[in-house]
Design a protein around this motif. Structure first.
Motif, PDB file in Angstrom:
ATOM      1  N   LYS A  96       0.866  -1.180   0.000  1.00  0.00           N
ATOM      2  CA  LYS A  96       0.000   0.000   0.000  1.00  0.00           C
ATOM      3  C   LYS A  96       0.910   1.240   0.000  1.00  0.00           C
ATOM      4  O   LYS A  96       2.067   1.172   0.448  1.00  0.00           O
ATOM      5  N   VAL A  97       0.366   2.365  -0.442  1.00  0.00           N
ATOM      6  CA  VAL A  97       1.177   3.590  -0.514  1.00  0.00           C
ATOM      7  C   VAL A  97       0.516   4.692   0.305  1.00  0.00           C
ATOM      8  O   VAL A  97      -0.655   5.010   0.091  1.00  0.00           O
ATOM      9  N   GLY A  98       1.263   5.228   1.260  1.00  0.00           N
ATOM     10  CA  GLY A  98       0.799   6.389   2.022  1.00  0.00           C
ATOM     11  C   GLY A  98       1.610   7.600   1.599  1.00  0.00           C
ATOM     12  O   GLY A  98       2.733   7.447   1.124  1.00  0.00           O
ATOM     13  N   HIS A  99       1.042   8.789   1.736  1.00  0.00           N
ATOM     14  CA  HIS A  99       1.770   9.999   1.311  1.00  0.00           C
ATOM     15  C   HIS A  99       1.905  10.966   2.481  1.00  0.00           C
ATOM     16  O   HIS A  99       0.961  11.143   3.253  1.00  0.00           O
ATOM     17  N   VAL A 100       3.066  11.586   2.560  1.00  0.00           N
ATOM     18  CA  VAL A 100       3.245  12.620   3.582  1.00  0.00           C
ATOM     19  C   VAL A 100       3.882  13.857   2.942  1.00  0.00           C
ATOM     20  O   VAL A 100       4.835  13.748   2.179  1.00  0.00           O
ATOM     21  N   PRO A 111       7.922  21.855  11.940  1.00  0.00           N
ATOM     22  CA  PRO A 111       7.402  21.187  10.751  1.00  0.00           C
ATOM     23  C   PRO A 111       5.909  21.396  10.626  1.00  0.00           C
ATOM     24  O   PRO A 111       5.183  21.326  11.622  1.00  0.00           O
ATOM     25  N   HIS A 112       5.458  21.689   9.418  1.00  0.00           N
ATOM     26  CA  HIS A 112       4.027  21.824   9.172  1.00  0.00           C
ATOM     27  C   HIS A 112       3.632  20.721   8.198  1.00  0.00           C
ATOM     28  O   HIS A 112       4.152  20.654   7.074  1.00  0.00           O
ATOM     29  N   GLU A 113       2.715  19.869   8.677  1.00  0.00           N
ATOM     30  CA  GLU A 113       2.304  18.734   7.849  1.00  0.00           C
ATOM     31  C   GLU A 113       1.085  19.170   7.040  1.00  0.00           C
ATOM     32  O   GLU A 113       0.030  19.402   7.607  1.00  0.00           O
ATOM     33  N   TYR A 114       1.228  19.336   5.724  1.00  0.00           N
ATOM     34  CA  TYR A 114       0.083  19.782   4.924  1.00  0.00           C
ATOM     35  C   TYR A 114      -0.655  18.618   4.307  1.00  0.00           C
ATOM     36  O   TYR A 114      -1.759  18.782   3.784  1.00  0.00           O
ATOM     37  N   TYR A 115      -0.076  17.433   4.333  1.00  0.00           N
ATOM     38  CA  TYR A 115      -0.781  16.259   3.790  1.00  0.00           C
ATOM     39  C   TYR A 115      -0.292  15.007   4.503  1.00  0.00           C
ATOM     40  O   TYR A 115       0.910  14.833   4.710  1.00  0.00           O
ATOM     41  N   PHE A 116      -1.229  14.158   4.897  1.00  0.00           N
ATOM     42  CA  PHE A 116      -0.857  12.890   5.544  1.00  0.00           C
ATOM     43  C   PHE A 116      -1.991  11.906   5.321  1.00  0.00           C
ATOM     44  O   PHE A 116      -3.080  12.072   5.856  1.00  0.00           O
ATOM     45  N   LYS A 117      -1.772  10.942   4.469  1.00  0.00           N
ATOM     46  CA  LYS A 117      -2.821   9.962   4.172  1.00  0.00           C
ATOM     47  C   LYS A 117      -2.155   8.588   4.108  1.00  0.00           C
ATOM     48  O   LYS A 117      -1.316   8.334   3.254  1.00  0.00           O
ATOM     49  N   MET A 118      -2.547   7.731   5.042  1.00  0.00           N
ATOM     50  CA  MET A 118      -1.881   6.434   5.184  1.00  0.00           C
ATOM     51  C   MET A 118      -2.888   5.306   5.097  1.00  0.00           C
ATOM     52  O   MET A 118      -4.080   5.496   5.387  1.00  0.00           O
TER      53      MET A 118
END
Ligand code: URA
Length: 209
Positions: A96-100, A111-118
């Motif tokens: 599976k592929v998650g994006h950060v 750090p500012h996390e603007y995208y996190f989908k796991m």
């Protein structure tokens, strides 16, 4: 745990030379990054557990081996990490592929996390965080911390080229994370580029400036 592996296979080193060269254009650069990521996937999956299965060949019954249910997740750090995903997926197609996506606030340096989908089960997966360049280690450290905060316990980091500063930073904050590289370069320059490096990996992958 916490080891650094430089994958000095001749095919990886040969392709890396062309990745580094200024005159290598976007199309070839992208293809080569994909190929090297695929070759690195061989090494990074070397310790996957196997289990025996009974099968029939056209000649006889025999015992052979398959990977024993280990779940893998590939986690590209946006955006340059995307260039390494397909190469790994070619060899581990069920991953599976998650994006950060992260950036550092230039004022607070937080750090500012603007995208996190796991995938939902990252706590059960072996996660391979991919990013072509390990420069200061800031993004890799932030991405790994984000994953741990959500329950991940088994994380590897795979980069094409690292500066010693980046390797030390990750080893210090995340000593449990094994680091896989195609090359460990000399240093970071005053602009934050790895020397000799390859320039800006995202720009070279996507033809931007
Ligand atoms: N990121 C890049 O793309 N290149 C470097 O040299 C350092 C960070």
């Amino acid at each position: 745990m916490g080891n650094v592996y430089v994958l000095d296979h001749p095919l990886i080193q040969h392709k890396l030379t062309y990745i580094r060269k200024t005159e290598t254009g976007t199309k070839e650069f992208r293809e080569l990054v994909d190929e090297v990521a695929g070759l690195m996937a061989y090494e990074i999956t070397r310790d996957l557990p196997l289990e025996p299965v009974e099968i029939d060949t056209p000649v006889t019954k025999t015992t052979s081996h398959v990977i024993s249910g280990k779940k893998i997740g590939i986690v590209p750090i946006l955006r340059a990490g995307l260039g390494m995903v397909e190469g790994v997926l070619r060899h581990v197609p069920t991953a599976k592929v998650g994006h950060v996506g992260l950036y550092r606030d230039p004022e607070t340096l937080k750090p500012h996390e603007y995208y996190f989908k796991m995938p939902t089960d990252i706590n059960e997966r072996e996660l391979i965080v991919v990013d072509p360049m390990l420069a200061t280690g800031g993004s890799a450290n932030d991405a790994i911390s984000s994953l741990k905060k959500r329950g991940a316990t088994n994380i590897k980091l795979m980069c094409l080229i690292a500066a010693p500063e980046g390797v030390e930073a990750v080893k210090e904050l995340h000593p449990d994370v094994d680091i896989y590289l195609a090359a460990l370069d000399e240093k970071l320059n005053e602009k934050g580029y790895i020397v000799p490096g390859l320039g800006d990996a995202g720009d070279r992958l996507y033809g931007t400036k």
